[in-house]
Motif scaffolding. Structure first.
Motif, PDB file in Angstrom:
ATOM      1  N   ALA A   1       6.243  -0.093  -1.813  1.00 10.83           N
ATOM      2  CA  ALA A   1       5.375   0.238  -2.954  1.00 10.83           C
ATOM      3  C   ALA A   1       4.049   0.816  -2.465  1.00 10.83           C
ATOM      4  O   ALA A   1       3.504   0.379  -1.449  1.00 10.83           O
ATOM      5  CB  ALA A   1       5.121  -1.000  -3.815  1.00 10.83           C
ATOM      6  N   THR A   2       3.553   1.792  -3.210  1.00  8.44           N
ATOM      7  CA  THR A   2       2.271   2.390  -2.841  1.00  8.44           C
ATOM      8  C   THR A   2       1.486   2.760  -4.090  1.00  8.44           C
ATOM      9  O   THR A   2       2.039   3.290  -5.053  1.00  8.44           O
ATOM     10  CB  THR A   2       2.449   3.627  -1.930  1.00  8.44           C
ATOM     11  OG1 THR A   2       1.174   4.233  -1.727  1.00  8.44           O
ATOM     12  CG2 THR A   2       3.405   4.640  -2.506  1.00  8.44           C
ATOM     13  N   LYS A   3       0.219   2.452  -4.049  1.00  8.24           N
ATOM     14  CA  LYS A   3      -0.666   2.780  -5.165  1.00  8.24           C
ATOM     15  C   LYS A   3      -0.866   4.288  -5.312  1.00  8.24           C
ATOM     16  O   LYS A   3      -1.329   4.749  -6.338  1.00  8.24           O
ATOM     17  CB  LYS A   3      -2.011   2.070  -5.001  1.00  8.24           C
ATOM     18  CG  LYS A   3      -1.899   0.571  -5.170  1.00  8.24           C
ATOM     19  CD  LYS A   3      -3.203  -0.108  -4.842  1.00  8.24           C
ATOM     20  CE  LYS A   3      -3.819  -0.572  -6.132  1.00  8.24           C
ATOM     21  NZ  LYS A   3      -5.059  -1.317  -5.919  1.00  8.24           N
ATOM     22  N   SER A   4      -0.513   5.054  -4.288  1.00  6.80           N
ATOM     23  CA  SER A   4      -0.623   6.510  -4.410  1.00  6.80           C
ATOM     24  C   SER A   4       0.402   7.046  -5.409  1.00  6.80           C
ATOM     25  O   SER A   4       0.199   8.103  -5.999  1.00  6.80           O
ATOM     26  CB  SER A   4      -0.442   7.189  -3.048  1.00  6.80           C
ATOM     27  OG  SER A   4       0.874   7.050  -2.577  1.00  6.80           O
ATOM     28  N   ILE A   5       1.481   6.325  -5.629  1.00  6.26           N
ATOM     29  CA  ILE A   5       2.480   6.706  -6.633  1.00  6.26           C
ATOM     30  C   ILE A   5       2.125   6.094  -7.980  1.00  6.26           C
ATOM     31  O   ILE A   5       2.190   6.745  -9.005  1.00  6.26           O
ATOM     32  CB  ILE A   5       3.896   6.254  -6.204  1.00  6.26           C
ATOM     33  CG1 ILE A   5       4.328   6.995  -4.938  1.00  6.26           C
ATOM     34  CG2 ILE A   5       4.903   6.434  -7.325  1.00  6.26           C
ATOM     35  CD1 ILE A   5       4.509   8.498  -5.108  1.00  6.26           C
ATOM     36  N   ASN A   6       1.774   4.829  -7.967  1.00  8.20           N
ATOM     37  CA  ASN A   6       1.447   4.132  -9.208  1.00  8.20           C
ATOM     38  C   ASN A   6       0.188   3.283  -8.991  1.00  8.20           C
ATOM     39  O   ASN A   6       0.257   2.173  -8.463  1.00  8.20           O
ATOM     40  CB  ASN A   6       2.615   3.250  -9.642  1.00  8.20           C
ATOM     41  CG  ASN A   6       2.435   2.697 -11.034  1.00  8.20           C
ATOM     42  OD1 ASN A   6       1.334   2.627 -11.557  1.00  8.20           O
ATOM     43  ND2 ASN A   6       3.534   2.278 -11.636  1.00  8.20           N
ATOM     44  N   PRO A   7      -0.962   3.802  -9.414  1.00 13.94           N
ATOM     45  CA  PRO A   7      -2.219   3.060  -9.222  1.00 13.94           C
ATOM     46  C   PRO A   7      -2.242   1.702  -9.918  1.00 13.94           C
ATOM     47  O   PRO A   7      -3.006   0.823  -9.531  1.00 13.94           O
ATOM     48  CB  PRO A   7      -3.280   3.982  -9.819  1.00 13.94           C
ATOM     49  CG  PRO A   7      -2.654   5.332  -9.877  1.00 13.94           C
ATOM     50  CD  PRO A   7      -1.185   5.111 -10.027  1.00 13.94           C
ATOM     51  N   ALA A   8      -1.395   1.519 -10.929  1.00 14.72           N
ATOM     52  CA  ALA A   8      -1.349   0.237 -11.631  1.00 14.72           C
ATOM     53  C   ALA A   8      -0.575  -0.817 -10.846  1.00 14.72           C
ATOM     54  O   ALA A   8      -0.621  -1.997 -11.183  1.00 14.72           O
ATOM     55  CB  ALA A   8      -0.716   0.415 -13.006  1.00 14.72           C
ATOM     56  N   GLY A   9       0.134  -0.406  -9.799  1.00 10.09           N
ATOM     57  CA  GLY A   9       0.908  -1.337  -8.985  1.00 10.09           C
ATOM     58  C   GLY A   9       0.101  -1.857  -7.819  1.00 10.09           C
ATOM     59  O   GLY A   9      -1.125  -1.911  -7.863  1.00 10.09           O
ATOM     60  N   ALA A  10       0.817  -2.243  -6.793  1.00 15.41           N
ATOM     61  CA  ALA A  10       0.177  -2.756  -5.571  1.00 15.41           C
ATOM     62  C   ALA A  10       0.828  -2.092  -4.370  1.00 15.41           C
ATOM     63  O   ALA A  10       1.969  -1.650  -4.447  1.00 15.41           O
ATOM     64  CB  ALA A  10       0.337  -4.271  -5.483  1.00 15.41           C
TER      65      ALA A  10
ATOM     66  N   LEU B   1       4.489   9.987 -13.408  1.00 15.92           N
ATOM     67  CA  LEU B   1       5.147   8.738 -13.043  1.00 15.92           C
ATOM     68  C   LEU B   1       6.604   8.742 -13.491  1.00 15.92           C
ATOM     69  O   LEU B   1       7.495   8.316 -12.746  1.00 15.92           O
ATOM     70  CB  LEU B   1       4.399   7.543 -13.642  1.00 15.92           C
ATOM     71  CG  LEU B   1       4.907   6.162 -13.253  1.00 15.92           C
ATOM     72  CD1 LEU B   1       4.901   5.983 -11.733  1.00 15.92           C
ATOM     73  CD2 LEU B   1       4.068   5.087 -13.916  1.00 15.92           C
ATOM     74  N   ALA B   2       6.868   9.237 -14.685  1.00 15.66           N
ATOM     75  CA  ALA B   2       8.251   9.335 -15.168  1.00 15.66           C
ATOM     76  C   ALA B   2       9.062  10.281 -14.285  1.00 15.66           C
ATOM     77  O   ALA B   2      10.223  10.005 -13.965  1.00 15.66           O
ATOM     78  CB  ALA B   2       8.275   9.805 -16.617  1.00 15.66           C
ATOM     79  N   SER B   3       8.442  11.387 -13.900  1.00 14.37           N
ATOM     80  CA  SER B   3       9.131  12.337 -13.021  1.00 14.37           C
ATOM     81  C   SER B   3       9.450  11.712 -11.669  1.00 14.37           C
ATOM     82  O   SER B   3      10.538  11.913 -11.121  1.00 14.37           O
ATOM     83  CB  SER B   3       8.277  13.585 -12.811  1.00 14.37           C
ATOM     84  OG  SER B   3       8.076  14.255 -14.023  1.00 14.37           O
TER      85      SER B   3
ATOM     86  N   SER C   1      10.901   4.055 -18.574  1.00 17.07           N
ATOM     87  CA  SER C   1      10.001   2.898 -18.477  1.00 17.07           C
ATOM     88  C   SER C   1       8.540   3.305 -18.388  1.00 17.07           C
ATOM     89  O   SER C   1       7.659   2.492 -18.624  1.00 17.07           O
ATOM     90  CB  SER C   1      10.377   2.040 -17.265  1.00 17.07           C
ATOM     91  OG  SER C   1      11.648   1.464 -17.452  1.00 17.07           O
ATOM     92  N   ALA C   2       8.281   4.556 -18.041  1.00 21.64           N
ATOM     93  CA  ALA C   2       6.896   5.042 -17.998  1.00 21.64           C
ATOM     94  C   ALA C   2       6.325   5.217 -19.404  1.00 21.64           C
ATOM     95  O   ALA C   2       5.110   5.338 -19.576  1.00 21.64           O
ATOM     96  CB  ALA C   2       6.822   6.372 -17.242  1.00 21.64           C
ATOM     97  N   LEU C   3       7.203   5.235 -20.407  1.00 22.91           N
ATOM     98  CA  LEU C   3       6.816   5.388 -21.811  1.00 22.91           C
ATOM     99  C   LEU C   3       6.036   6.673 -22.083  1.00 22.91           C
ATOM    100  O   LEU C   3       5.233   6.742 -23.009  1.00 22.91           O
ATOM    101  CB  LEU C   3       6.020   4.177 -22.305  1.00 22.91           C
ATOM    102  CG  LEU C   3       6.744   2.831 -22.221  1.00 22.91           C
ATOM    103  CD1 LEU C   3       5.826   1.700 -22.653  1.00 22.91           C
ATOM    104  CD2 LEU C   3       8.013   2.835 -23.049  1.00 22.91           C
ATOM    105  N   ALA C   4       6.252   7.682 -21.239  1.00 20.37           N
ATOM    106  CA  ALA C   4       5.589   8.970 -21.403  1.00 20.37           C
ATOM    107  C   ALA C   4       6.342  10.006 -20.571  1.00 20.37           C
ATOM    108  O   ALA C   4       7.127   9.660 -19.697  1.00 20.37           O
ATOM    109  CB  ALA C   4       4.137   8.896 -20.950  1.00 20.37           C
TER     110      ALA C   4
ATOM    111  N   PRO D   1      13.858  -1.650  -9.402  1.00 20.29           N
ATOM    112  CA  PRO D   1      12.544  -2.292  -9.352  1.00 20.29           C
ATOM    113  C   PRO D   1      11.468  -1.413  -8.725  1.00 20.29           C
ATOM    114  O   PRO D   1      10.281  -1.591  -8.993  1.00 20.29           O
ATOM    115  CB  PRO D   1      12.764  -3.542  -8.506  1.00 20.29           C
ATOM    116  CG  PRO D   1      14.183  -3.607  -8.162  1.00 20.29           C
ATOM    117  CD  PRO D   1      14.854  -2.358  -8.609  1.00 20.29           C
ATOM    118  N   ALA D   2      11.884  -0.461  -7.887  1.00 20.43           N
ATOM    119  CA  ALA D   2      10.939   0.334  -7.115  1.00 20.43           C
ATOM    120  C   ALA D   2      10.714   1.733  -7.663  1.00 20.43           C
ATOM    121  O   ALA D   2       9.811   2.431  -7.200  1.00 20.43           O
ATOM    122  CB  ALA D   2      11.446   0.444  -5.674  1.00 20.43           C
ATOM    123  N   ALA D   3      11.503   2.167  -8.635  1.00 20.02           N
ATOM    124  CA  ALA D   3      11.523   3.579  -9.044  1.00 20.02           C
ATOM    125  C   ALA D   3      10.147   4.149  -9.357  1.00 20.02           C
ATOM    126  O   ALA D   3       9.866   5.292  -9.002  1.00 20.02           O
ATOM    127  CB  ALA D   3      12.455   3.761 -10.240  1.00 20.02           C
TER     128      ALA D   3
END
Length: 179
Positions: free
Chosen positions: A133-142, A26-28, A19-22, A74-76
């Motif tokens: 959820a944490t932006k430290s893992i995915n800055p595009a999230g919340a 993030l995929a790791s 789902s990371a498309l790369a 949903p959280a991966a």
């Protein structure tokens, strides 16, 4: 059953990490979280099987790991591996309880434990995303509740409730249509 669950586990990596498309960090993270939650849920289910039924079963472990896969989806890409471990453990415990106790209490027909594993696991995963959820893992999230954003948990709760209501209404309408 074990081969099927193993194929699901391997395939789920493509689903969540893909789902990371790369091929990136993030995929790791999604890959590690997927594996961690599945393993934790399988072990949690096995421990409960052992305590409650006095014997762990391979089918129980397989069912538990599927519950973990469902719950972490949903959280991966938004949580830490430690959070994925907690999500998996929570899914293993809650889904075990629904499959072995709640189904018997209410007497509903769920021969493949679809609701007990996928329904309950999905609800847990959606709500846990609002917690961990944490932006430290995915800055595009919340950020979630544990990172200072209680509103995200409310969003996760509201969308879960809407999905459940929609599913209930559509199931009833389709039932009436084919009755």
């Amino acid at each position: 059953s074990v081969i099927g669950a193993s194929l699901l586990w391997v395939g789920w990596f493509g689903f969540n990490a893909g789902s990371a498309l790369a091929s990136n960090e993030l995929a790791s993270t999604a890959f590690v979280n997927t594996n961690t939650a599945a393993a934790a849920a399988g072990v949690a289910w096995m421990a409960l099987d052992w305590m409650v039924n006095k014997v762990p079963t391979m089918l129980g472990v397989a069912t538990g790991l599927v519950a973990g896969l469902v719950a972490v989806t949903p959280a991966a890409g938004y949580v830490t591996p430690l959070s994925a471990l907690l999500i998996g453990m929570l899914a293993g415990v809650a889904c075990f309880f629904f499959v072995t106790k709640v189904k018997a209490w209410f007497g509903y027909d769920d021969s493949l434990d679809v609701f007990g594993v996928h329904g309950v696991g999905g609800i847990i995963g959606a709500l846990a995303t609002g917690l961990f959820a944490t932006k430290s893992i995915n800055p595009a999230g919340a950020d979630g509740l544990f990172y200072g954003n209680a509103h995200q948990l409310w969003i996760q709760f509201l969308t879960t409730a809407v999905a459940m209501l929609f599913s209930a209404i559509m199931t009833f309408l389709l039932y009436r249509l084919v009755d």
